[in-house]
Design a protein around this motif. Structure first.
Motif, PDB file in Angstrom:
ATOM      1  N   ASP A  95      43.476  24.176  49.600  1.00 42.59           N
ATOM      2  CA  ASP A  95      44.080  25.492  49.881  1.00 42.59           C
ATOM      3  C   ASP A  95      44.367  26.178  48.553  1.00 42.59           C
ATOM      4  OD1 ASP A  95      44.262  25.185  52.771  1.00 42.59           O
ATOM      5  OD2 ASP A  95      45.778  23.659  52.336  1.00 42.59           O
ATOM      6  N   PHE A  96      43.550  27.191  48.253  1.00 40.33           N
ATOM      7  CA  PHE A  96      43.631  27.865  46.963  1.00 40.33           C
ATOM      8  C   PHE A  96      44.304  29.223  47.084  1.00 40.33           C
ATOM      9  CE2 PHE A  96      40.350  24.787  46.119  1.00 40.33           C
ATOM     10  CZ  PHE A  96      40.480  24.494  44.767  1.00 40.33           C
ATOM     11  N   SER A  97      44.974  29.608  46.004  1.00 43.24           N
ATOM     12  CA  SER A  97      45.435  30.975  45.821  1.00 43.24           C
ATOM     13  C   SER A  97      44.276  31.813  45.280  1.00 43.24           C
ATOM     14  CB  SER A  97      46.601  30.984  44.823  1.00 43.24           C
ATOM     15  OG  SER A  97      46.851  32.277  44.342  1.00 43.24           O
ATOM     16  N   ASP A  98      44.351  33.124  45.483  1.00 46.24           N
ATOM     17  CA  ASP A  98      43.357  34.006  44.875  1.00 46.24           C
ATOM     18  C   ASP A  98      43.822  34.528  43.515  1.00 46.24           C
ATOM     19  OD1 ASP A  98      45.327  35.762  45.644  1.00 46.24           O
ATOM     20  OD2 ASP A  98      44.045  37.009  46.906  1.00 46.24           O
ATOM     21  N   ARG A  99      44.860  33.910  42.961  1.00 45.80           N
ATOM     22  CA  ARG A  99      45.383  34.287  41.645  1.00 45.80           C
ATOM     23  C   ARG A  99      44.281  34.223  40.594  1.00 45.80           C
ATOM     24  NH1 ARG A  99      49.830  30.444  38.611  1.00 45.80           N
ATOM     25  NH2 ARG A  99      49.718  31.395  36.514  1.00 45.80           N
ATOM     26  N   PRO A 100      44.130  35.250  39.766  1.00 48.74           N
ATOM     27  CA  PRO A 100      43.068  35.240  38.748  1.00 48.74           C
ATOM     28  C   PRO A 100      43.262  34.116  37.733  1.00 48.74           C
ATOM     29  CG  PRO A 100      43.962  37.451  39.048  1.00 48.74           C
ATOM     30  CD  PRO A 100      44.870  36.528  39.781  1.00 48.74           C
ATOM     31  N   LEU A 101      42.179  33.694  37.139  1.00 47.24           N
ATOM     32  CA  LEU A 101      42.219  32.658  36.119  1.00 47.24           C
ATOM     33  C   LEU A 101      42.486  33.273  34.749  1.00 47.24           C
ATOM     34  CD1 LEU A 101      39.143  30.505  37.180  1.00 47.24           C
ATOM     35  CD2 LEU A 101      41.516  30.291  37.904  1.00 47.24           C
ATOM     36  N   PRO A 102      43.133  32.532  33.852  1.00 43.41           N
ATOM     37  CA  PRO A 102      43.349  33.050  32.492  1.00 43.41           C
ATOM     38  C   PRO A 102      42.020  33.268  31.783  1.00 43.41           C
ATOM     39  CG  PRO A 102      44.723  31.118  32.924  1.00 43.41           C
ATOM     40  CD  PRO A 102      43.745  31.206  34.056  1.00 43.41           C
ATOM     41  N   ASP A 103      41.964  34.287  30.959  1.00 39.75           N
ATOM     42  CA  ASP A 103      40.755  34.567  30.194  1.00 39.75           C
ATOM     43  C   ASP A 103      40.390  33.374  29.314  1.00 39.75           C
ATOM     44  OD1 ASP A 103      40.607  37.081  31.274  1.00 39.75           O
ATOM     45  OD2 ASP A 103      41.517  38.099  29.548  1.00 39.75           O
ATOM     46  N   GLY A 104      39.120  33.033  29.329  1.00 37.19           N
ATOM     47  CA  GLY A 104      38.604  32.021  28.420  1.00 37.19           C
ATOM     48  C   GLY A 104      38.727  30.592  28.883  1.00 37.19           C
ATOM     49  N   VAL A 105      39.495  30.338  29.947  1.00 39.84           N
ATOM     50  CA  VAL A 105      39.742  28.936  30.307  1.00 39.84           C
ATOM     51  C   VAL A 105      38.486  28.266  30.858  1.00 39.84           C
ATOM     52  CG1 VAL A 105      40.586  29.425  32.654  1.00 39.84           C
ATOM     53  CG2 VAL A 105      41.354  27.376  31.452  1.00 39.84           C
ATOM     54  N   LEU A 106      37.705  28.996  31.655  1.00 36.66           N
ATOM     55  CA  LEU A 106      36.492  28.395  32.201  1.00 36.66           C
ATOM     56  C   LEU A 106      35.488  28.093  31.097  1.00 36.66           C
ATOM     57  CD1 LEU A 106      35.766  30.284  35.551  1.00 36.66           C
ATOM     58  CD2 LEU A 106      36.754  28.020  35.229  1.00 36.66           C
ATOM     59  N   ALA A 107      35.324  29.016  30.171  1.00 31.42           N
ATOM     60  CA  ALA A 107      34.383  28.792  29.070  1.00 31.42           C
ATOM     61  C   ALA A 107      34.796  27.577  28.245  1.00 31.42           C
ATOM     62  CB  ALA A 107      34.298  30.037  28.190  1.00 31.42           C
TER      63      ALA A 107
END
Length: 215
Positions: free
Chosen positions: A36-48
């Motif tokens: 069960d996920f929130s749609d809260r945006p991810l911090p910039d750069g974390v995925l990279a």
């Protein structure tokens, strides 16, 4: 022949090595699979940054036989969900054995996969096999599995939740994401923050003495 360079020295004092490792292990034991996920945006750069960690994994003959497709487009995520749910309905209704369904029952899973649409990012991992622009890989599943382990650990360190999802069969991913035939789907990883009301099954890991043998 490939040139050699000096091996890295990590500079960890022997007297602190065990404590550093315990802290890392304690942190990883807090990681749980989230559905069960929130749609809260991810911090910039974390995925990279997390993907850079994954791409640093060792691989057979250093071929690096992985491809990470990061899906954030809402239209594509909806298509992924629709296709995955079609396969999962077949799995739960016809393909899965009674034994398999019994094993899954405590986890509360079913054919519904809303996390593919709700999570702000879905990382689809492909194995890269020999093709027009890719060499023959070696120990593909082992190599990609190590890279995924690095990825999950890095995302957890960033405070993000993940789910390792394996719809079966998965070839619909090539079509939706426009990937060539030599790329074979390995794993789907929705990534984000848990929903405020998210819960997880009350399960326990096996104690270390059950999974480790000292000789």
């Amino acid at each position: 022949m490939t040139a050699s360079v000096p091996a890295p020295r990590y500079g960890v004092p022997a007297e602190t090595a065990a404590e550093r490792t315990r802290r890392f292990a304690d942190d990883l034991t807090r990681r749980r699979t989230i559905r069960d996920f929130s749609d809260r945006p991810l911090p910039d750069g974390v995925l990279a940054a997390a993907l850079a960690a994954a791409a640093s994994a060792p691989s057979g003959a250093n071929v690096q036989p992985w491809r990470f497709v990061v899906v954030t487009d809402p239209v594509l995520k909806r298509r992924l969900r629709e296709a995955a749910e079609a396969e999962e309905r077949e799995f739960y209704a016809r393909r899965a054995s009674d034994e398999w369904l019994t094993a899954l029952a405590p986890l509360g899973t079913d054919w519904r996969k809303p996390f593919l649409e709700t999570a702000p990012a879905v990382i689809v991992v492909f194995e890269v096999h020999k093709g027009p622009a890719s060499p023959r890989p070696y120990y593909v599943k082992e190599s990609v599995g190590i890279a995924v382990g690095f990825l999950l650990a890095a995302l957890h360190r960033a405070g993000l939740a993940t789910l390792t999802h394996t719809p079966s069969p998965m070839r619909f991913l090539n079509e939706i994401l426009d990937r060539p035939a030599e790329e074979r789907p390995y794993l789907v990883i929705p990534t984000g923050y848990p929903a405020p009301d998210a819960t997880v099954p009350d399960v326990r890991r096996k104690p270390l003495e059950e999974v480790v043998v000292w000789r």
